[in-house]
Design a protein around this motif. Structure first.
Motif, short mmCIF file in Angstrom:
data_model
loop_
_atom_site.label_atom_id
_atom_site.label_comp_id
_atom_site.label_asym_id
_atom_site.label_seq_id
_atom_site.Cartn_x
_atom_site.Cartn_y
_atom_site.Cartn_z
N VAL A 169 5.87 2.99 -3.54
CA VAL A 169 4.57 2.87 -3.96
C VAL A 169 3.92 4.11 -4.58
O VAL A 169 4.00 5.24 -3.91
N HIS A 170 3.43 4.18 -5.84
CA HIS A 170 2.98 5.47 -6.33
C HIS A 170 1.49 5.33 -6.46
O HIS A 170 0.82 4.31 -6.85
N ILE A 171 0.99 6.48 -6.31
CA ILE A 171 -0.62 6.76 -5.98
C ILE A 171 -0.90 7.81 -6.53
O ILE A 171 -0.40 8.98 -6.70
N TRP A 172 -2.18 7.64 -7.08
CA TRP A 172 -2.77 8.50 -8.28
C TRP A 172 -4.34 8.47 -7.33
O TRP A 172 -4.95 7.56 -7.33
N ARG A 173 -4.98 9.73 -7.36
CA ARG A 173 -6.10 9.99 -7.22
C ARG A 173 -7.05 10.36 -8.64
O ARG A 173 -6.74 11.55 -8.88
N THR A 174 -7.69 9.69 -8.88
CA THR A 174 -8.27 9.59 -10.40
C THR A 174 -8.94 10.93 -10.49
O THR A 174 -9.32 11.28 -11.56
N ARG A 175 -9.63 11.46 -9.46
CA ARG A 175 -10.70 12.67 -9.61
C ARG A 175 -9.95 13.95 -10.33
O ARG A 175 -10.50 14.40 -11.24
N ASP A 176 -8.69 13.94 -9.83
CA ASP A 176 -7.95 15.20 -10.29
C ASP A 176 -6.33 14.93 -10.55
O ASP A 176 -5.60 15.57 -11.16
N ALA A 177 -6.16 13.63 -10.92
CA ALA A 177 -4.83 12.91 -11.23
C ALA A 177 -3.59 13.28 -10.32
O ALA A 177 -2.47 13.43 -10.74
N SER A 178 -4.23 13.91 -9.03
CA SER A 178 -2.89 14.29 -8.27
C SER A 178 -2.28 12.97 -7.69
O SER A 178 -2.75 12.05 -7.77
N GLU A 179 -1.06 13.26 -7.26
CA GLU A 179 -0.04 12.09 -6.85
C GLU A 179 0.38 12.06 -5.53
O GLU A 179 0.69 13.17 -5.04
N LEU A 180 0.74 10.77 -5.14
CA LEU A 180 1.43 10.71 -3.92
C LEU A 180 2.69 9.62 -4.17
O LEU A 180 2.20 8.73 -5.14
N GLU A 181 3.56 9.62 -3.42
CA GLU A 181 4.58 8.69 -3.60
C GLU A 181 5.00 8.24 -2.12
O GLU A 181 5.26 8.98 -1.36
N MET A 182 4.93 6.90 -1.92
CA MET A 182 5.50 6.54 -0.67
C MET A 182 6.76 5.51 -0.90
O MET A 182 6.90 4.57 -1.48
N ALA A 183 7.88 6.37 -0.74
CA ALA A 183 9.34 5.86 -1.10
C ALA A 183 10.14 5.26 0.15
O ALA A 183 9.71 5.44 1.24
N GLY A 184 11.39 4.70 -0.12
CA GLY A 184 12.21 4.57 0.94
C GLY A 184 11.95 2.98 1.36
O GLY A 184 12.88 2.72 2.28
N TYR A 185 11.52 2.15 0.65
CA TYR A 185 11.55 0.72 0.96
C TYR A 185 12.88 0.18 0.63
O TYR A 185 13.55 0.66 -0.43
N PRO A 186 13.20 -0.89 1.47
CA PRO A 186 14.78 -1.43 1.00
C PRO A 186 14.39 -2.33 -0.01
O PRO A 186 15.52 -2.70 -0.70
N ASP A 187 13.43 -2.70 -0.68
CA ASP A 187 13.43 -3.54 -1.80
C ASP A 187 12.33 -3.03 -2.58
O ASP A 187 11.35 -2.39 -2.33
N LYS A 188 12.19 -3.81 -4.01
CA LYS A 188 11.22 -3.20 -4.80
C LYS A 188 9.78 -3.75 -4.36
O LYS A 188 9.90 -4.91 -3.65
N VAL A 189 8.80 -2.91 -4.68
CA VAL A 189 7.54 -3.42 -4.20
C VAL A 189 6.73 -4.24 -5.51
O VAL A 189 6.49 -3.72 -6.28
N THR A 190 6.64 -5.66 -5.06
CA THR A 190 5.89 -6.48 -5.98
C THR A 190 4.53 -7.05 -5.68
O THR A 190 3.82 -7.66 -6.51
N ARG A 191 4.09 -6.62 -4.38
CA ARG A 191 2.79 -7.04 -3.74
C ARG A 191 2.17 -5.86 -3.24
O ARG A 191 2.70 -5.32 -2.44
N LEU A 192 0.79 -5.57 -3.82
CA LEU A 192 0.09 -4.54 -3.19
C LEU A 192 -1.17 -5.15 -3.40
O LEU A 192 -1.82 -5.56 -4.22
N ALA A 193 -2.32 -4.94 -2.28
CA ALA A 193 -3.71 -5.13 -2.51
C ALA A 193 -4.46 -4.21 -1.58
O ALA A 193 -4.19 -3.93 -0.55
N PHE A 194 -5.51 -3.79 -1.94
CA PHE A 194 -6.55 -3.10 -1.40
C PHE A 194 -7.49 -4.31 -0.82
O PHE A 194 -7.96 -5.20 -0.97
N ASP A 195 -8.07 -3.60 0.75
CA ASP A 195 -9.12 -4.50 1.19
C ASP A 195 -10.37 -4.25 0.37
O ASP A 195 -10.32 -3.43 -0.32
N PRO A 196 -11.50 -5.29 0.59
CA PRO A 196 -12.62 -4.86 -0.15
C PRO A 196 -13.31 -3.60 -0.19
O PRO A 196 -14.09 -3.33 -0.79
N THR A 197 -13.29 -3.00 1.16
CA THR A 197 -13.64 -1.82 1.23
C THR A 197 -13.10 -0.72 0.49
O THR A 197 -13.46 0.43 0.20
#
Length: 352
Positions: free
Chosen positions: A213-241
């Motif tokens: 999962v690759h993550i950008w904080r749009t304010r400053d374009a800084s990045e995070l990466e959550m790696a190491g999953y055993p399979d490709k990530v095809t589903r992701l969703a934020f809750d309404p908040t």
């Protein structure tokens, strides 16, 4: 046990003559998209079939306008905008019956992974091969983007409907209204398969072929990466908040906390209940309740916000289908609808 039988008691059951790949729900209506091209609209209260249509080449997704007046149906051969007639916006189900339904066909538009409506139901952005096409609710084309480097794999409205963001090879591409060229690019090499953004657009995330999962904080374009999953990530969703992000990529669902400075350096909640996760849906209203579907035939309901980071949790409630569960959606705060690979559709009451 007969294949396709709903095991748990349900509010109602129905069946389509196709293998469901997606369900969508809004304003008292349900749409079921089938792998062979059948799309069926049901009454959410009774499961009664209101309308059905077919698109050659099969389907991948369906997305209702929030007011229930229109439906975007997408598949490998293109997409269709399907509009109700009559009093659809004022009476649940009215206008979704046979001859009252009007189609705007855009087949041969290229591989169409999905569509995203604005909150006011006035515009829909649809993936069409390497481009994005934006239509009004009446089907009129408002604008079209230039081609991205590869097929668009996901899209979402950001900045309260003032921009469209799309995932494709090489990152996330942002488009202002009536702009053919990207007005912004969040770059990261590789194939991006899904996209999600917080309601305030503070964070934009993608699920990736490289099992991250690759993550950008749009304010400053800084990045995070959550790696190491055993399979490709095809589903992701934020809750309404916008605080909680759920994703697949492993048998356990991971749920990341985006409060404060975000999830960097933290451990996720882990939800254990499936062999493989096939769909995820947060309950509307922001109460931190998640529904999921699994390849083993289970549909689970979770409250991950009460979990402990790094520890596995079991579901608060579980329903069993007689075949692999392929899709799940919320009808309201107390009901979910789920589909299985044999064509079964069922509505369940959630009580936590």
């Amino acid at each position: 046990m007969t294949a396709g039988t709903i095991i748990e008691a349900s509010l109602w059951q129905n069946r389509i003559d196709d293998a469901p790949v997606a369900v969508a729900a809004t304003a008292g209506l349900i749409a079921v998209a089938g792998a062979e091209g059948e799309c069926t609209v049901l009454d959410a209260g009774t499961g009664e079939r209101l309308a059905s249509g077919h698109m050659d080449g099969g389907l991948l997704s369906a997305a209702f306008a929030p007011d229930g007046s229109a439906l975007a149906v997408c598949g490998p051969s293109g997409y269709v905008l399907w509009r109700a007639g009559g009093e659809a916006t004022r009476s649940v189900g009215a206008g979704w019956a046979g001859s009252d339904v009007r189609l705007h066909r855009f087949d041969r538009a290229g591989w169409s992974c999905g569509a995203a409506w604005t909150a006011d139901s006035t515009r829909v952005a649809v993936a069409a091969g390497r481009t994005i096409v934006v239509h009004g609710a009446d089907g009129e084309q408002l604008w079209r983007t230039d081609e991205a480097p590869s097929t668009v794999t996901g899209l979402t409205w950001i900045r309260d409907g003032r921009e469209v963001a799309a995932s494709a090879y090489g990152g996330v591409y942002r488009y202002a209204p009536h702009s053919a060229a990207p007005t912004g690019h969040l770059a990261y090499p590789g194939s991006h398969l899904a996209i999600a953004a917080t309601p305030d657009t503070k964070w934009i995330c993608t699920g990736n072929q490289d099992r991250s999962v690759h993550i950008w904080r749009t304010r400053d374009a800084s990045e995070l990466e959550m790696a190491g999953y055993p399979d490709k990530v095809t589903r992701l969703a934020f809750d309404p908040t916008g605080r909680w992000l759920a994703n697949n990529g492993a048998p356990d669902i991971t749920v990341w906390d985006f409060s404060g400075k975000g999830p960097g350096g933290t451990s996720p909640r882990q939800l254990r209940g499936h062999d493989a996760v096939t769909d995820l849906a947060w309950r509307p209203g922001g109460a931190g309740i998640l529904a999921s579907a699994g390849a083993e035939g289970g549909v689970c309901v979770w409250k991950p916000v009460t979990g402990i980071p790094g520890r596995s949790r079991r579901p608060r409630q579980r329903f069993e289908l007689g075949a692999p569960a392929t899709a799940v959606a919320w009808l309201d705060a107390d009901r979910i609808v789920a589909a299985d690979a044999d064509g079964g559709i069922a509505c369940f009451t959630v009580s936590l």
